[in-house]
Design a protein around this motif. Sequence first.
Motif, PDB file in Angstrom:
ATOM      1  N   ALA A  58       0.806  -1.230   0.000  1.00 20.96           N
ATOM      2  CA  ALA A  58       0.000   0.000   0.000  1.00 20.96           C
ATOM      3  C   ALA A  58       0.834   1.272   0.000  1.00 20.96           C
ATOM      4  N   ASP A  59       0.318   2.278  -0.689  1.00 26.30           N
ATOM      5  CA  ASP A  59       0.855   3.632  -0.555  1.00 26.30           C
ATOM      6  C   ASP A  59       0.303   4.282   0.710  1.00 26.30           C
ATOM      7  N   ILE A  60      -0.980   4.010   0.974  1.00 25.31           N
ATOM      8  CA  ILE A  60      -1.691   4.589   2.118  1.00 25.31           C
ATOM      9  C   ILE A  60      -2.409   3.467   2.846  1.00 25.31           C
ATOM     10  N   LEU A 141      -2.243  15.011   2.490  1.00 25.40           N
ATOM     11  CA  LEU A 141      -3.246  15.670   1.656  1.00 25.40           C
ATOM     12  C   LEU A 141      -2.761  15.806   0.214  1.00 25.40           C
ATOM     13  N   ALA A 142      -1.492  16.084   0.061  1.00 27.58           N
ATOM     14  CA  ALA A 142      -0.933  16.188  -1.292  1.00 27.58           C
ATOM     15  C   ALA A 142      -0.937  14.822  -1.983  1.00 27.58           C
ATOM     16  N   LYS A 143      -0.634  13.786  -1.240  1.00 27.30           N
ATOM     17  CA  LYS A 143      -0.598  12.431  -1.796  1.00 27.30           C
ATOM     18  C   LYS A 143      -1.962  11.987  -2.306  1.00 27.30           C
ATOM     19  N   ILE A 144      -3.008  12.362  -1.589  1.00 28.41           N
ATOM     20  CA  ILE A 144      -4.355  11.876  -1.897  1.00 28.41           C
ATOM     21  C   ILE A 144      -5.194  12.923  -2.638  1.00 28.41           C
ATOM     22  N   SER A 146      -5.554  13.850  -5.627  1.00 31.88           N
ATOM     23  CA  SER A 146      -6.197  13.487  -6.894  1.00 31.88           C
ATOM     24  C   SER A 146      -7.573  12.850  -6.698  1.00 31.88           C
ATOM     25  N   LEU A 147      -7.844  12.331  -5.507  1.00 28.31           N
ATOM     26  CA  LEU A 147      -9.139  11.699  -5.256  1.00 28.31           C
ATOM     27  C   LEU A 147     -10.227  12.710  -4.921  1.00 28.31           C
ATOM     28  N   LYS A 148      -9.811  13.941  -4.619  1.00 29.11           N
ATOM     29  CA  LYS A 148     -10.757  15.033  -4.322  1.00 29.11           C
ATOM     30  C   LYS A 148     -11.724  14.666  -3.177  1.00 29.11           C
ATOM     31  N   LEU A 149     -11.166  14.121  -2.109  1.00 28.75           N
ATOM     32  CA  LEU A 149     -11.965  13.785  -0.931  1.00 28.75           C
ATOM     33  C   LEU A 149     -12.206  15.032  -0.091  1.00 28.75           C
ATOM     34  N   ASP A 150     -13.108  14.915   0.857  1.00 29.06           N
ATOM     35  CA  ASP A 150     -13.435  16.036   1.752  1.00 29.06           C
ATOM     36  C   ASP A 150     -12.540  15.940   2.985  1.00 29.06           C
ATOM     37  N   ILE A 151     -11.265  16.277   2.809  1.00 38.05           N
ATOM     38  CA  ILE A 151     -10.285  16.189   3.897  1.00 38.05           C
ATOM     39  C   ILE A 151      -9.689  17.565   4.152  1.00 38.05           C
ATOM     40  N   SER A 152      -9.633  17.936   5.406  1.00 40.27           N
ATOM     41  CA  SER A 152      -8.939  19.157   5.811  1.00 40.27           C
ATOM     42  C   SER A 152      -7.892  18.788   6.849  1.00 40.27           C
ATOM     43  N   SER A 153      -6.985  19.711   7.102  1.00 33.95           N
ATOM     44  CA  SER A 153      -5.925  19.442   8.068  1.00 33.95           C
ATOM     45  C   SER A 153      -5.828  20.580   9.070  1.00 33.95           C
ATOM     46  N   ILE A 154      -5.198  20.298  10.187  1.00 34.85           N
ATOM     47  CA  ILE A 154      -4.969  21.292  11.236  1.00 34.85           C
ATOM     48  C   ILE A 154      -3.530  21.775  11.093  1.00 34.85           C
ATOM     49  N   GLU A 155      -3.356  23.058  10.939  1.00 36.00           N
ATOM     50  CA  GLU A 155      -2.026  23.629  10.706  1.00 36.00           C
ATOM     51  C   GLU A 155      -1.132  23.456  11.937  1.00 36.00           C
ATOM     52  N   ASN A 156       0.118  23.110  11.676  1.00 34.31           N
ATOM     53  CA  ASN A 156       1.123  22.949  12.742  1.00 34.31           C
ATOM     54  C   ASN A 156       0.620  22.040  13.863  1.00 34.31           C
ATOM     55  N   SER A 157       0.074  20.917  13.478  1.00 29.70           N
ATOM     56  CA  SER A 157      -0.589  20.031  14.444  1.00 29.70           C
ATOM     57  C   SER A 157       0.271  18.825  14.798  1.00 29.70           C
ATOM     58  N   LYS A 158      -0.199  18.106  15.788  1.00 29.89           N
ATOM     59  CA  LYS A 158       0.461  16.882  16.212  1.00 29.89           C
ATOM     60  C   LYS A 158      -0.566  15.749  16.261  1.00 29.89           C
ATOM     61  N   ILE A 159      -0.062  14.526  16.397  1.00 33.38           N
ATOM     62  CA  ILE A 159      -0.939  13.373  16.543  1.00 33.38           C
ATOM     63  C   ILE A 159      -1.808  13.567  17.788  1.00 33.38           C
ATOM     64  N   GLY A 160      -3.091  13.362  17.639  1.00 34.41           N
ATOM     65  CA  GLY A 160      -4.035  13.543  18.741  1.00 34.41           C
ATOM     66  C   GLY A 160      -4.890  14.785  18.606  1.00 34.41           C
ATOM     67  N   ASP A 161      -4.437  15.760  17.809  1.00 36.82           N
ATOM     68  CA  ASP A 161      -5.205  16.997  17.673  1.00 36.82           C
ATOM     69  C   ASP A 161      -6.533  16.762  16.947  1.00 36.82           C
ATOM     70  N   ALA A 162      -6.515  15.938  15.908  1.00 38.59           N
ATOM     71  CA  ALA A 162      -7.761  15.641  15.197  1.00 38.59           C
ATOM     72  C   ALA A 162      -8.708  14.850  16.089  1.00 38.59           C
ATOM     73  N   ALA A 163      -8.157  13.880  16.822  1.00 36.96           N
ATOM     74  CA  ALA A 163      -8.983  13.084  17.726  1.00 36.96           C
ATOM     75  C   ALA A 163      -9.628  13.960  18.791  1.00 36.96           C
ATOM     76  N   THR A 164      -8.873  14.910  19.326  1.00 33.43           N
ATOM     77  CA  THR A 164      -9.418  15.810  20.348  1.00 33.43           C
ATOM     78  C   THR A 164     -10.590  16.606  19.806  1.00 33.43           C
ATOM     79  N   ARG A 165     -10.455  17.145  18.618  1.00 32.34           N
ATOM     80  CA  ARG A 165     -11.537  17.931  18.031  1.00 32.34           C
ATOM     81  C   ARG A 165     -12.769  17.076  17.764  1.00 32.34           C
ATOM     82  N   LYS A 166     -12.547  15.859  17.284  1.00 40.17           N
ATOM     83  CA  LYS A 166     -13.693  14.971  17.037  1.00 40.17           C
ATOM     84  C   LYS A 166     -14.451  14.677  18.327  1.00 40.17           C
TER      85      LYS A 166
END
Length: 259
Positions: A58-60, A141-144, A146-166
């Motif tokens: 896998a690539d991803i 995000l750059a890798k994926i 081409s699929l044009k998914l609904d993905i955003s990122s948190i700037e200058n973030s670390k592992i756990g930041d997305a989980a915390t927001r969810k």
Amino acid sequence: MSEKLTIAMLGLGEAGSHFANDLVNLGVKVIGYDPKPLRKLHPSIEVKASNAEAVQEADIIFSANLSSVSEEIATEIVSVIKPHQFFCEMNTSGPEKKQKIASILASSGVKMIDLAIMAPVPPKGIMTPLLASGEYAEDFLAKIQSLKLDISSIENSKIGDAATRKLLRSIVYKGIAAVVCEAMEAGEAFGMEPYIRGQISSLIGGNNELIDRFVEGSKTHAIRRMHEMEAVIEMLEAKGIDPIVTKGTRSNLEKLSFI
């Protein structure tokens, strides 16, 4: 699509099977593993005999498993994953567990992403909003892209930041759903469902269909959402917060899981 991606889907339950089938339709080569693959899968999906076997090409890597097995899966694959791969941890757990998984995988050099699923997977499937955090979020995000998914990122973030927001978001959404479920149950018991439905509707902008979605969604996904609220409780207690309301939400979902 400029690049033919190969994506491994670890966990082929409700979310994982939707994601895997949709990715095939987007032109992705999908390899998967689940110890009990019960959902209908696209015939082109290659189902392997183990997590370790599924990730090697896998690539991803998307891991959409229960939080309770996430560390075990990380331990299983750490010896075979490579630095060029992206590993996206999608389980619903708190930031500390996401960080523990990162520490398990660190020796492999894999690019780990904390990837949170920010809405119910049906009906949008792989187009469900996703939130990425971690050192390699922008690279992912750059890798994926081409699929044009609904993905955003948190700037200058670390592992756990997305989980915390969810999980913070879940306090609101699952809490409101629990109130709606209990109010509707009470309205029915007193023979006053139209009245209580009107009261709820007045608070949510007159959206009567949303009431039904709150109730049916809470029943259908009660077990998964119960585990999600347990993760919220653990996260809040680690911060010294007594999650009184969230414990009530968790109890309501436990009750609904038996209906």
